[in-house]
Design an enzyme around this catalytic site. Sequence first.
Site, PDB file in Angstrom:
ATOM      1  N   ASP A  45      24.240  31.773  -3.782  1.00  0.00           N
ATOM      2  CA  ASP A  45      22.943  31.563  -3.134  1.00  0.00           C
ATOM      3  C   ASP A  45      23.009  30.269  -2.333  1.00  0.00           C
ATOM      4  O   ASP A  45      23.902  29.448  -2.537  1.00  0.00           O
ATOM      5  CB  ASP A  45      21.825  31.495  -4.193  1.00  0.00           C
ATOM      6  N   GLN A  80       9.162  28.696   3.463  1.00  0.00           N
ATOM      7  CA  GLN A  80       7.851  29.228   3.888  1.00  0.00           C
ATOM      8  C   GLN A  80       7.991  29.586   5.371  1.00  0.00           C
ATOM      9  O   GLN A  80       7.558  28.839   6.256  1.00  0.00           O
ATOM     10  CB  GLN A  80       6.765  28.161   3.644  1.00  0.00           C
ATOM     11  N   ARG A 118       9.305  37.601  -5.874  1.00  0.00           N
ATOM     12  CA  ARG A 118       8.853  36.315  -6.426  1.00  0.00           C
ATOM     13  C   ARG A 118       7.424  36.469  -6.921  1.00  0.00           C
ATOM     14  O   ARG A 118       6.529  36.850  -6.179  1.00  0.00           O
ATOM     15  CB  ARG A 118       8.950  35.215  -5.358  1.00  0.00           C
ATOM     16  N   SER A 128      16.881  25.772  -7.210  1.00  0.00           N
ATOM     17  CA  SER A 128      15.802  24.790  -7.334  1.00  0.00           C
ATOM     18  C   SER A 128      15.347  24.741  -8.797  1.00  0.00           C
ATOM     19  O   SER A 128      15.881  23.984  -9.599  1.00  0.00           O
ATOM     20  CB  SER A 128      14.670  25.163  -6.383  1.00  0.00           C
ATOM     21  N   THR A 129      14.394  25.586  -9.180  1.00  0.00           N
ATOM     22  CA  THR A 129      14.004  25.627 -10.594  1.00  0.00           C
ATOM     23  C   THR A 129      15.063  26.347 -11.439  1.00  0.00           C
ATOM     24  O   THR A 129      15.037  26.267 -12.664  1.00  0.00           O
ATOM     25  CB  THR A 129      12.685  26.396 -10.795  1.00  0.00           C
ATOM     26  N   GLY A 130      15.937  27.087 -10.782  1.00  0.00           N
ATOM     27  CA  GLY A 130      16.977  27.827 -11.496  1.00  0.00           C
ATOM     28  C   GLY A 130      16.520  29.190 -11.982  1.00  0.00           C
ATOM     29  O   GLY A 130      17.308  29.945 -12.555  1.00  0.00           O
ATOM     30  N   LYS A 188      14.900  40.818  -4.964  1.00  0.00           N
ATOM     31  CA  LYS A 188      14.124  39.864  -5.759  1.00  0.00           C
ATOM     32  C   LYS A 188      12.656  39.939  -5.354  1.00  0.00           C
ATOM     33  O   LYS A 188      12.337  40.016  -4.181  1.00  0.00           O
ATOM     34  CB  LYS A 188      14.652  38.445  -5.522  1.00  0.00           C
ATOM     35  N   ASP A 197       0.818  -1.230   0.000  1.00  0.00           N
ATOM     36  CA  ASP A 197       0.000   0.000   0.000  1.00  0.00           C
ATOM     37  C   ASP A 197       0.846   1.272   0.000  1.00  0.00           C
ATOM     38  O   ASP A 197       0.323   2.373   0.153  1.00  0.00           O
ATOM     39  CB  ASP A 197      -0.946  -0.007   1.205  1.00  0.00           C
TER      40      ASP A 197
HETATM   41  C1  R5P Z   1      15.142  31.731  -1.873  1.00  0.00           C
HETATM   42  O1  R5P Z   1      15.170  32.846  -1.428  1.00  0.00           O
HETATM   43  C2  R5P Z   1      16.394  30.936  -2.082  1.00  0.00           C
HETATM   44  O2  R5P Z   1      17.488  31.507  -1.431  1.00  0.00           O
HETATM   45  C3  R5P Z   1      16.709  30.745  -3.558  1.00  0.00           C
HETATM   46  O3  R5P Z   1      17.025  31.983  -4.135  1.00  0.00           O
HETATM   47  C4  R5P Z   1      15.533  30.155  -4.282  1.00  0.00           C
HETATM   48  O4  R5P Z   1      14.936  29.170  -3.505  1.00  0.00           O
HETATM   49  C5  R5P Z   1      15.945  29.568  -5.589  1.00  0.00           C
HETATM   50  O5  R5P Z   1      14.828  28.988  -6.179  1.00  0.00           O
HETATM   51  P1  R5P Z   1      14.707  28.856  -7.743  1.00  0.00           P
HETATM   52  O6  R5P Z   1      15.958  28.195  -8.228  1.00  0.00           O
HETATM   53  O7  R5P Z   1      13.483  28.009  -7.940  1.00  0.00           O
HETATM   54  O8  R5P Z   1      14.523  30.241  -8.278  1.00  0.00           O
END
Ligand code: R5P
Length: 294
Positions: free
Chosen positions: A217, A93, A194, A221-223, A192, A33
Amino acid sequence: MIAYGSAGETLARATANILGHGVLNIKRRLFPDGEQYLKLSGDFESGAAAVFQPLFPSPDSLFMELALIADALKGAGCKEVIGVLPYIAYLRQDERFMAGEPLSAKLIARLIEAVGIDRLIAVDMHLHRYSHAKDLFRIEARNISAMALLAEYYRKKHPESDPLVVGPDAESRQWASVVASILKAECIVLEKERLGDREVKISKISGISGREVVVVDDMVSTGKTLAEVISQLKSEGASRVDALVSHALLVEDAYRSLKLAGLGDLIASDTIPSRHSSVSVAPLIAEELKGMLR
Ligand code: R5P
């Protein structure tokens, strides 16, 4: 004792080698499961155990696995479980930005404590609105940084470079300033905004024509953040842009979009092992564990 979850093997073995320890064998399988099953095997000791588990690439199931390992260790008589969580998910978050949202950063801290982690070692935690690990955790939490190692690696690779260090957003100042001081370089921190999971707006930068730039940084993540900064730097005439990050999550086609934006090298640590992990945090973790168990 050194144990590891599914995402922690590389770093656990590297750290165990430095410390001259073996690693605990854990048998794992999934019930039909989808529930996880595991069983420790080998000789148990009643002292402390360190469990390695970065919470990526599937944070929720890796966290559950960490909880199961911690419980199994305690059940086997282990007195103290040190969580070695090189990358901790859910920390971004760190505010209820909109009504109805959870405060995930606090919650993950409470959950880590609740599953029996007695002390914690993490690497470059995403600390922003909570500026210290002790503001989030009630247990002893040590937040070590890969930034000095990343900067030293860059320096060896580019001994002649006099780069400009750029942080993409306010929270990156803590990491960019460490790199800048090691490279004895000027440091600029951008702003920045978002706009969505895959959309960010970065403040303008100018006066960098012909300069080599290092963007710093905690994570990619997604870049989109880095790609946006790199495109801007390149269009303003930067001669070369490299990036230093602790945690290379690189989801979807992140690396491709960084290269398309004009990235030189991506230099990352092995908190999340990848082909970009030029620097290992294992010696730092080994030192920290030695200090904790002294
Ligand atoms: C957020 O403030 C982190 O320090 C990174 O700048 C952010 O998480 C990068 O995420 P991504 O690559 O998705 O833009």
